[in-house]
Scaffold this motif. Structure first.
Motif, PDB file in Angstrom:
ATOM      1  N   MET A 488     -12.360   5.039 -15.631  1.00 11.86           N
ATOM      2  CA  MET A 488     -12.249   3.607 -15.902  1.00 11.86           C
ATOM      3  C   MET A 488     -11.961   2.825 -14.630  1.00 11.86           C
ATOM      4  SD  MET A 488     -12.910   3.268 -19.099  1.00 11.86           S
ATOM      5  CE  MET A 488     -12.467   1.545 -19.265  1.00 11.86           C
ATOM      6  N   VAL A 489     -11.069   3.347 -13.798  1.00 12.90           N
ATOM      7  CA  VAL A 489     -10.743   2.657 -12.540  1.00 12.90           C
ATOM      8  C   VAL A 489     -11.973   2.586 -11.642  1.00 12.90           C
ATOM      9  CG1 VAL A 489      -9.442   2.875 -10.383  1.00 12.90           C
ATOM     10  CG2 VAL A 489      -8.283   3.158 -12.589  1.00 12.90           C
ATOM     11  N   SER A 490     -12.696   3.702 -11.509  1.00 12.44           N
ATOM     12  CA  SER A 490     -13.883   3.720 -10.655  1.00 12.44           C
ATOM     13  C   SER A 490     -14.953   2.767 -11.177  1.00 12.44           C
ATOM     14  CB  SER A 490     -14.438   5.150 -10.588  1.00 12.44           C
ATOM     15  OG  SER A 490     -15.622   5.189  -9.833  1.00 12.44           O
ATOM     16  N   LEU A 491     -15.211   2.793 -12.490  1.00 11.38           N
ATOM     17  CA  LEU A 491     -16.251   1.944 -13.061  1.00 11.38           C
ATOM     18  C   LEU A 491     -15.903   0.467 -12.935  1.00 11.38           C
ATOM     19  CD1 LEU A 491     -18.822   1.583 -14.814  1.00 11.38           C
ATOM     20  CD2 LEU A 491     -17.354   1.831 -16.832  1.00 11.38           C
ATOM     21  N   CYS A 492     -14.711   0.095 -13.336  1.00 14.06           N
ATOM     22  CA  CYS A 492     -14.347  -1.326 -13.348  1.00 14.06           C
ATOM     23  C   CYS A 492     -14.151  -1.877 -11.938  1.00 14.06           C
ATOM     24  CB  CYS A 492     -13.089  -1.532 -14.194  1.00 14.06           C
ATOM     25  SG  CYS A 492     -13.336  -1.140 -15.933  1.00 14.06           S
ATOM     26  N   TRP A 493     -13.663  -1.045 -11.021  1.00 11.93           N
ATOM     27  CA  TRP A 493     -13.513  -1.532  -9.649  1.00 11.93           C
ATOM     28  C   TRP A 493     -14.876  -1.731  -8.988  1.00 11.93           C
ATOM     29  CZ3 TRP A 493      -9.758  -3.992  -7.522  1.00 11.93           C
ATOM     30  CH2 TRP A 493      -9.728  -4.168  -6.138  1.00 11.93           C
ATOM     31  N   ASN A 494     -15.824  -0.857  -9.282  1.00  7.40           N
ATOM     32  CA  ASN A 494     -17.183  -1.058  -8.763  1.00  7.40           C
ATOM     33  C   ASN A 494     -17.800  -2.313  -9.360  1.00  7.40           C
ATOM     34  OD1 ASN A 494     -17.328   1.168  -7.056  1.00  7.40           O
ATOM     35  ND2 ASN A 494     -18.030   2.547  -8.683  1.00  7.40           N
ATOM     36  N   LEU A 495     -17.526  -2.558 -10.643  1.00  6.41           N
ATOM     37  CA  LEU A 495     -18.003  -3.799 -11.250  1.00  6.41           C
ATOM     38  C   LEU A 495     -17.381  -5.003 -10.556  1.00  6.41           C
ATOM     39  CD1 LEU A 495     -19.480  -5.331 -13.533  1.00  6.41           C
ATOM     40  CD2 LEU A 495     -17.449  -4.997 -14.959  1.00  6.41           C
ATOM     41  N   HIS A 496     -16.103  -4.930 -10.238  1.00  8.22           N
ATOM     42  CA  HIS A 496     -15.420  -6.013  -9.528  1.00  8.22           C
ATOM     43  C   HIS A 496     -16.068  -6.270  -8.170  1.00  8.22           C
ATOM     44  CE1 HIS A 496     -12.287  -8.254  -7.441  1.00  8.22           C
ATOM     45  NE2 HIS A 496     -12.246  -7.274  -6.532  1.00  8.22           N
ATOM     46  N   LYS A 497     -16.292  -5.199  -7.399  1.00  9.23           N
ATOM     47  CA  LYS A 497     -16.856  -5.377  -6.054  1.00  9.23           C
ATOM     48  C   LYS A 497     -18.292  -5.888  -6.110  1.00  9.23           C
ATOM     49  CE  LYS A 497     -16.097  -1.236  -4.524  1.00  9.23           C
ATOM     50  NZ  LYS A 497     -16.069  -0.094  -3.572  1.00  9.23           N
ATOM     51  N   ALA A 556      -3.102   9.237  -7.156  1.00  7.63           N
ATOM     52  CA  ALA A 556      -3.409   8.987  -5.748  1.00  7.63           C
ATOM     53  C   ALA A 556      -4.874   8.616  -5.567  1.00  7.63           C
ATOM     54  CB  ALA A 556      -3.064  10.225  -4.923  1.00  7.63           C
ATOM     55  N   ARG A 557      -5.745   9.337  -6.268  1.00  2.46           N
ATOM     56  CA  ARG A 557      -7.180   9.042  -6.167  1.00  2.46           C
ATOM     57  C   ARG A 557      -7.484   7.639  -6.666  1.00  2.46           C
ATOM     58  NH1 ARG A 557     -12.010  12.365  -9.242  1.00  2.46           N
ATOM     59  NH2 ARG A 557     -13.770  11.177  -8.357  1.00  2.46           N
ATOM     60  N   ALA A 558      -6.846   7.213  -7.768  1.00  2.00           N
ATOM     61  CA  ALA A 558      -7.063   5.861  -8.289  1.00  2.00           C
ATOM     62  C   ALA A 558      -6.592   4.809  -7.287  1.00  2.00           C
ATOM     63  CB  ALA A 558      -6.339   5.702  -9.621  1.00  2.00           C
ATOM     64  N   CYS A 559      -5.482   5.090  -6.641  1.00  2.00           N
ATOM     65  CA  CYS A 559      -4.977   4.147  -5.636  1.00  2.00           C
ATOM     66  C   CYS A 559      -5.948   4.023  -4.469  1.00  2.00           C
ATOM     67  CB  CYS A 559      -3.605   4.604  -5.136  1.00  2.00           C
ATOM     68  SG  CYS A 559      -2.283   4.484  -6.363  1.00  2.00           S
ATOM     69  N   PHE A 560      -6.518   5.126  -4.040  1.00  2.00           N
ATOM     70  CA  PHE A 560      -7.477   5.085  -2.935  1.00  2.00           C
ATOM     71  C   PHE A 560      -8.737   4.323  -3.330  1.00  2.00           C
ATOM     72  CE2 PHE A 560      -5.563   9.359  -1.472  1.00  2.00           C
ATOM     73  CZ  PHE A 560      -4.556   8.691  -0.795  1.00  2.00           C
ATOM     74  N   ILE A 561      -9.152   4.450  -4.592  1.00  2.00           N
ATOM     75  CA  ILE A 561     -10.360   3.754  -5.038  1.00  2.00           C
ATOM     76  C   ILE A 561     -10.183   2.242  -4.931  1.00  2.00           C
ATOM     77  CG2 ILE A 561     -11.743   3.217  -7.092  1.00  2.00           C
ATOM     78  CD1 ILE A 561     -11.411   6.125  -7.950  1.00  2.00           C
ATOM     79  N   VAL A 562      -9.017   1.723  -5.324  1.00  2.00           N
ATOM     80  CA  VAL A 562      -8.795   0.271  -5.314  1.00  2.00           C
ATOM     81  C   VAL A 562      -8.251  -0.210  -3.975  1.00  2.00           C
ATOM     82  CG1 VAL A 562      -8.433   0.227  -7.798  1.00  2.00           C
ATOM     83  CG2 VAL A 562      -6.465   0.484  -6.278  1.00  2.00           C
ATOM     84  N   GLY A 563      -8.148   0.685  -3.003  1.00  2.00           N
ATOM     85  CA  GLY A 563      -7.730   0.281  -1.666  1.00  2.00           C
ATOM     86  C   GLY A 563      -6.238   0.263  -1.439  1.00  2.00           C
ATOM     87  N   ARG A 564      -5.439   0.817  -2.334  1.00  2.00           N
ATOM     88  CA  ARG A 564      -3.983   0.886  -2.155  1.00  2.00           C
ATOM     89  C   ARG A 564      -3.645   2.228  -1.502  1.00  2.00           C
ATOM     90  NH1 ARG A 564      -1.147  -3.020  -5.019  1.00  2.00           N
ATOM     91  NH2 ARG A 564      -2.427  -4.304  -6.403  1.00  2.00           N
ATOM     92  N   ILE A 565      -3.918   2.283  -0.215  1.00  2.00           N
ATOM     93  CA  ILE A 565      -3.820   3.547   0.515  1.00  2.00           C
ATOM     94  C   ILE A 565      -2.373   4.048   0.571  1.00  2.00           C
ATOM     95  CG2 ILE A 565      -4.370   4.738   2.651  1.00  2.00           C
ATOM     96  CD1 ILE A 565      -6.793   3.687   1.154  1.00  2.00           C
ATOM     97  N   SER A 566      -1.435   3.137   0.856  1.00  2.00           N
ATOM     98  CA  SER A 566      -0.037   3.558   1.002  1.00  2.00           C
ATOM     99  C   SER A 566       0.511   4.107  -0.314  1.00  2.00           C
ATOM    100  CB  SER A 566       0.809   2.392   1.500  1.00  2.00           C
ATOM    101  OG  SER A 566       0.743   1.303   0.578  1.00  2.00           O
TER     102      SER A 566
END
Length: 773
Positions: A488-497, A556-566
């Motif tokens: 869901m995070v990957s799909l919706c974040w790609n839709l956002h971008k 952690a992977r979800a955070c990296f997908i949306v750019g929240r690296i820290s």
């Protein structure tokens, strides 16, 4: 029932014209006494069923004494023949006979049989045919020995011989030893009938064979023990009875009703047509052939020969589609196919009957639901897909709509449509039905079901189902599922971008304010929903310091997908503080964060993974490749492509292959038409080198490839990509698909098309029967 009684006990029906079971098949048959060939001609005999066969004999058959062959002698001959003691091997036989067939005319019987059995065991049907032909045409030994050899052959498996060859043997035995012929034709194993009546379609050999079988079968049925006298609950009729039903079907199909009736009456009198098969027969029409056919179908169901009954039922529907009795019998047949541990073959036959009868009378919804449930139990994925495609076809009458799969069949079918089917558009239809019709999804399968929809890219449906099932007492099964959260995070974040990119592209254009506002709203809502999914997951697994390994890695992977690296590294730090050893999945998660910042650092990290004993897989290389393409790092792209090509097929996923295709297209999909064609030809070769990959599920990738081929004005490559990836994977009536097919057809009709001989076939595949302007 009174009509049925007359049917059973009227041995002769004078009102039926006795048609000759004539043959359309002829051979030269050697006379047993002179060994000279008699030439057969394709003529129709003028007499009845038992008239002399003038097409195959020159004189009336002579009554011969029966040949009493010792089973011990026969088995001894078989063993010696199979061992090949002191006799020819198949290769020696072929060498000896290469010059002239007469060179094998005086071989001992064990040599013929030894070579024949060796040919059968070695799957050499051509050699087996040759040996039989030599026994019939070239052998110069005693007639009784020839008969013994032919009897041995007919007593074994006959699938290595053509039906025409078996018929030649039978016709020879009819002339030389009719008693042996009768004994072979009426074996309970039904070896000969099984071979000759294997298909219910009418063949050229059927009439001459049935003419041979009919008198022997009638005589033998009178001597068979009635099943009514047997107490066994597990009694199964011999295959000869199965063949008898097939013979009746073929005789009716060829309009030899009296001959079919003869066999039917014998079967009824001996009890192999049970009395209950005649109880519900509608005799109001007075159509004897119809009554016999319906009784045979019910008899097949009684003896659990369900597929045979379904085959007969199909022909009956074609001949009598509007009969209520036929429609009711069809429903009974469908239920019989589904009720008792159905096999995939039963499921396939049932689906065929449903499709056949629909235009005359739709089957009840309960039958459709039962079909899907049985398909799950039998793992009949393709059969369930075919039925669902039929029920959702644009050819279906909109006035009647069959129900979708329910219960466990719903996620089961969606999983198949999304991963193993070429008709991936059906997955979108099923996902839309789940949302619009509020279909109940079994609780244990909800997260998996929504994740599959998200993986297929159906953001609207995935979000609607997530929001519907994220609340209530079972909501935690959805919100706390790691695999679903990542999807869901990957799909919706790609839709956002992607939506934000479209908005930025028109931001400076005049008159686009409303469109800009719409796109901005979609992008903001997608970002907010993505954050909600991520935070709900983190909430259910708090405190994170004590969360399981897999959940922390996924967060952690979800955070990296949306750019929240820290925040992502903080999740991984919990693992390190607990001194848990990272695995390949953990390394790939960290690699995704590094690749976003620098593809070159990601490539160096892959090398470091190898040094630490972790073997990078397709995900590792695909991640670095993806971000290298985005950032235009050609050196890393080339390096990762080379590493991916060197992987074993087992280590390449469809996602990795798709990344490779997009990378190749991004690097070589621009420039001159010749450059684009060369790149597309390489991509086509790459995709075909992975035949087990279901690239039909990658509809967006397929459209990108077809559009690139259209830009290069290459109709052949555009057609090949369409046929390979879109022909079944996309919905035929979709507007965009219609435009693509139209554009491909236009290129194919150009005068400079390089394959004009294939033009008509290609246009027909595209649905363009006329010239496209």
């Amino acid at each position: 029932m009174s009509f049925c009684r007359r049917l059973l006990f009227s041995v002769h029906k004078p009102n039926f014209p006795r048609q000759q079971l004539a043959t359309r098949y002829g051979h030269g048959v050697y006379n047993a006494t002179t060994r000279t060939p008699t030439t057969g001609h394709r003529v129709r005999s003028l007499g009845g069923l038992y008239a002399p066969d003038t097409a195959h004999t020159t004189s009336p058959p002579v009554a011969l004494s029966p040949l009493h062959i010792s089973k011990r002698a026969l088995s001894t001959t078989n063993r010696r023949a199979k061992r090949g003691e002191g006799h020819l091997t198949p290769s020696e036989y072929q060498t000896k006979r290469a010059g002239d067939a007469s060179s094998v005319a005086n071989l001992p019987p064990s040599s013929y049989l030894g070579v024949y059995h060796a040919a059968v065991e070695s799957d050499m049907p051509g050699l087996a045919e040759t040996v039989v032909s030599d026994i019939l045409d070239a052998y110069e030994g005693p007639r009784t020995t020839r008969v013994k050899m032919l009897e041995d052959i007919l007593s074994q498996d006959l699938w290595s011989l053509k039906c025409e060859t078996v018929l030649r043997i039978l016709e020879h035995l009819k002339e030389s030893s009719p008693d042996v012929l009768h004994a072979l034709l009426t074996l309970n194993s039904g070896t000969i009938a099984r071979r000759m009546l294997d298909t219910t379609e009418i063949c050229d050999t059927d009439r001459p064979f049935l003419r041979l079988l009919h008198p022997s079968l009638l005589k033998h049925l009178k001597t068979m023990t009635s099943p009514r006298k047997l107490k066994s609950a597990t009694f199964k009729p011999p295959f000869l009875i199965y063949a008898s039903f097939t013979a009746i079907h073929k005789l009716l199909a060829m309009s030899f009703e009296q001959h079919a009736l003869d066999i039917f009456q014998s079967l009824a009198l001996t009890g192999y047509v049970p009395t209950e098969a005649l109880h519900n027969v509608d005799n109001s029409s007075g159509n004897t052939a119809l009554i016999v056919a319906m009784a045979v179908i019910r008899s097949c169901l009684h003896w659990n020969w369900r597929v045979l009954a379904a085959t007969f039922m199909t022909d009956l529907i074609i001949k009598h589609p509007s009969s209520k009795a036929i429609i009711d019998l069809n429903i009974d047949t469908i239920y019989a196919l589904l009720n008792t541990h159905p096999t995939q073959r039963d499921i396939r036959a049932c689906g065929h009957l449903i499709r056949r009868i629909h235009q005359h009378s739709p089957v009840p919804d309960s039958v459709i639901r039962l079909f899907y449930n049985c398909a799950v139990a039998a793992d009949a994925k393709e059969e369930a897909e075919d039925l669902y495609a039929f029920t959702r076809s644009y050819r279906m009458d909109n006035s009647y709509r069959y129900p979708p799969p329910h219960d466990t069949a719903l996620p089961w079918l969606l999983d198949h449509l999304g991963t193993g089917s070429s008709q991936t558009h059906l997955a979108r239809i099923l996902a839309m039905e789940a949302v619009e019709d509020n279909l109940w999804i079994p609780t244990p399968y909800r997260a998996q079901f929504i994740a599959r929809i998200a993986s297929l890219g159906y953001a609207t449906q995935a979000r609607a189902l997530w929001e519907r099932h994220a609340t209530g007492k079972d909501g935690v099964l959805v919100t706390a599922n790691a695999a679903l959260m990542i999807r869901m995070v990957s799909l919706c974040w790609n839709l956002h971008k992607n939506t934000l990119g479209k908005a930025n592209a028109i931001r400076c254009e005049e008159g686009k304010e409303e469109e800009l506002q719409r796109l901005q709203t979609i992008a903001d809502e997608a970002a907010a929903f993505t954050e909600r999914v991520r935070l709900e997951f983190a909430f259910h697994h708090a405190p994170l310091a004590k969360a399981p390994h897999w959940q922390l890695t996924s967060l952690a992977r979800a955070c990296f997908i949306v750019g929240r690296i820290s925040e992502g590294y903080q999740s991984l730090r919990y693992l390190l503080n607990r001194r848990e050893t990272p695995d390949l999945y953990d390394a790939n998660v960290a690699l995704s964060a590094v690749a976003q910042l620098s593809p070159r650092l990601a490539a160096d990290m892959i090398e470091r993974m190898t040094d630490l004993g972790l073997r990078p897989d397709g995900v590792s290389f695909g991640t670095a490749l993806h971000y290298a393409v985005i950032q235009g790092d050609r050196e890393v792209v080339d390096k990762m492509i080379e590493r991916i090509r060197n992987l074993d097929d087992a280590h390449i996923s469809i996602k990795t292959l798709t990344s490779l295709v997009h990378a190749s297209l991004a690097l070589g999909g621009h420039g001159s038409c010749e450059d684009i064609r060369r790149t597309l030809a390489n991509i086509l070769h790459l995709i075909k080198s992975f035949p087990d990959m279901n690239m039909s599920s990658q509809t967006q990738t397929a459209k990108a490839l077809v559009y690139a081929a259209l830009r290069a004005k290459d109709g052949v490559i555009a057609y090949n990509f369409w046929k390979l990836m879109l022909r079944k994977g996309a919905e035929w009536d979709d507007i965009e698909q219609q435009r693509l097919r139209h554009s491909i057809a236009w290129l194919i009709q150009r005068d400079d098309f390089p394959r004009p001989e294939d033009r008509a076939a290609m246009l027909m595949q595209l649905g363009k029967r006329r010239m496209v302007s």
